[in-house]
Scaffold this active site. Sequence first.
Site, PDB file in Angstrom:
ATOM      1  N   SER A  61      56.375 -62.370 -18.822  1.00  0.00           N
ATOM      2  CA  SER A  61      57.078 -61.092 -18.666  1.00  0.00           C
ATOM      3  C   SER A  61      58.548 -61.229 -18.297  1.00  0.00           C
ATOM      4  O   SER A  61      59.263 -60.225 -18.256  1.00  0.00           O
ATOM      5  CB  SER A  61      56.374 -60.223 -17.622  1.00  0.00           C
ATOM      6  OG  SER A  61      55.225 -59.629 -18.173  1.00  0.00           O
ATOM      7  N   LYS A  93      60.990 -59.545 -20.562  1.00  0.00           N
ATOM      8  CA  LYS A  93      61.446 -58.159 -20.426  1.00  0.00           C
ATOM      9  C   LYS A  93      62.900 -58.066 -19.989  1.00  0.00           C
ATOM     10  O   LYS A  93      63.534 -57.014 -20.153  1.00  0.00           O
ATOM     11  CB  LYS A  93      60.551 -57.407 -19.444  1.00  0.00           C
ATOM     12  CG  LYS A  93      59.115 -57.187 -19.932  1.00  0.00           C
ATOM     13  CD  LYS A  93      58.335 -56.312 -18.957  1.00  0.00           C
ATOM     14  CE  LYS A  93      56.908 -56.032 -19.441  1.00  0.00           C
ATOM     15  NZ  LYS A  93      55.985 -57.134 -19.166  1.00  0.00           N
ATOM     16  N   SER A  96      56.844 -53.801 -14.227  1.00  0.00           N
ATOM     17  CA  SER A  96      56.685 -54.656 -15.410  1.00  0.00           C
ATOM     18  C   SER A  96      55.722 -54.009 -16.405  1.00  0.00           C
ATOM     19  O   SER A  96      54.917 -54.689 -17.065  1.00  0.00           O
ATOM     20  CB  SER A  96      56.173 -56.049 -15.008  1.00  0.00           C
ATOM     21  OG  SER A  96      56.304 -56.969 -16.079  1.00  0.00           O
TER      22      SER A  96
END
Length: 427
Positions: A73, A76, A135
Site C-alpha cells: 500500500s 498509494k 489506506s
Amino acid sequence: MKLGPVKLKPVVAAFLVVWLTVLSLGSTAVMAADSTYPSNTLGLNVKAAILIDADTGQVLYAVNADEPRPPASMTKMMTEYMVLEAISKKEITWDTQVTVSEEAASTPADGSQVYLAQGDVHTVKELYTAMAVASANDATIALASFLGGSEQGFVAKMNEKAKEMGLKTAVFTSATGLLDTTLMSASDVAKMARMILQQHPEFLDYSSIPSQKFRARDTHPMINNDWMLANNKGIPAFKPYVYDGVDGMKTGYLGAAGYCFTGTVKQGDTRLISVVMGTRSKGARFTETAKLYNYAFQSLEKKTAVQAKSVVKTVESVKLSKGVSTSVPVVTESDMSLMVKKGATPDVTLVASKVPASGELVAPVKQGQKLGTVTYRYKDAETGATMDKTVNLIAAEDVDKASWWRLMFRGIKDFIVSLFNGIVNLF
C-alpha cells in the site's frame, strides 16, 4: 482547509485499544518469504531499507536499497501525489464531487476500505482523507477511476509519471498496491516520498491525522495505521511506537512484501525520510524505523560544507560586455549542508561549473542575479554513496551599463592592444 489533529473521546480511545488488540493477534506472523535478512551494522530486521535527509536527498543509511520489491500500500503515495498534482493544476478541487464507480464499489473486502457503494457521491477531500488515513482501497480506486477513466487508465498515467520523476525501478500495476506485480526499490520509494514533500507539503496535513470518521453516521472512526505518529502520544496502546516528530507517511502489507513503512520525522531543522520493506510484523516496521531515526539523531549532525555568499576560487567572476566593468564578481547563492558523523568535517570536491561564455552576458547586472552554477560532490565514508549538489552563482554587486563614450574608448584600447600583440607575435 487544513485539518488539525482529531481529539479522541474516551469511547474512541477505548475502540483504539480493542482495535490494536485485534491487530496484535497477527503481529507476530512471519511472512511466507525467506525470513533471513541482509547483514547490516544497525541490526535491522528488514529485507530492504533506506534513510535519507529530506532537504538534500543525501543517503544516510541503506540496506539492499536498490532491489525492486512489492511496496504494497505504499503504492498509494503515487496516487496521492497525482491527486495533489491535479489539484495544483486546477484540474480538480478538494470540493469536486466524485461519483463512486462500479469498479471502486466492487473492491475486494479483504483489505482496508470505507465500504463505498456504486453511485455514492463524495468529495475529493473525503476520498483522499480515507486513502491517506485508512489506506482505503475502495476510496483509492474511486479517485483513480475518476482521474484515469478506470483504474488501469490511471495506472498508465502512474507509470508515465514515474518515468518523469526518474523512478528507475517503479512498475505500477494497480493504484492501491494490492497486486504483488507492482515493484519499487526502497531507494525509489524514498525518492518519490521526497518529491511529494517538496512539491506538496500539504500531504502531511492528511498523513498526520490519527483518526477521523469518514461519515458522520459511522460508529467508529478510520484509524491511521501509522502507529509512530506524534499525534498518537496520548493513546496508551500506541505508546511503544510513538516517535517525536513523526507526521507521515504510509504503511503497507502483502504476503509477498512483508510489512512495510515509509516514514518521515522532523526534529529541529532536520527532516528525515525512511523506508523499511519486508519486516516480520505490524509493530516491527515501526521498531525497525525507530532504529534508523535513533541512529541519525544520536550519531549524525548537520554541517555546512560550503557557505552561502562565499567566493569559489576557480570561478571568482564572470566576463561582462558593455558594462562599466568588464567582469562581475560572483558568490554562492546558498550553502551546502550535509549530515555527517558528529565531530566530523564534510569534505566536498568541486566537480563542475557553468557560467556564460565571453560575450554572452551583457550589462546591466543586478546584485543577486543568477549568473551560473557550481556542482560539488560528497562521498559518504560510511555508506560509500556519492551525492552531487548544484549551487547557484549570483552577482555579488550591481554593474551598470557603460556609456557610449566609455565603450568607444574601451574599443579603441582593445584595438591598440590587439594590434600591438599581433606585431609582437611577428617576431
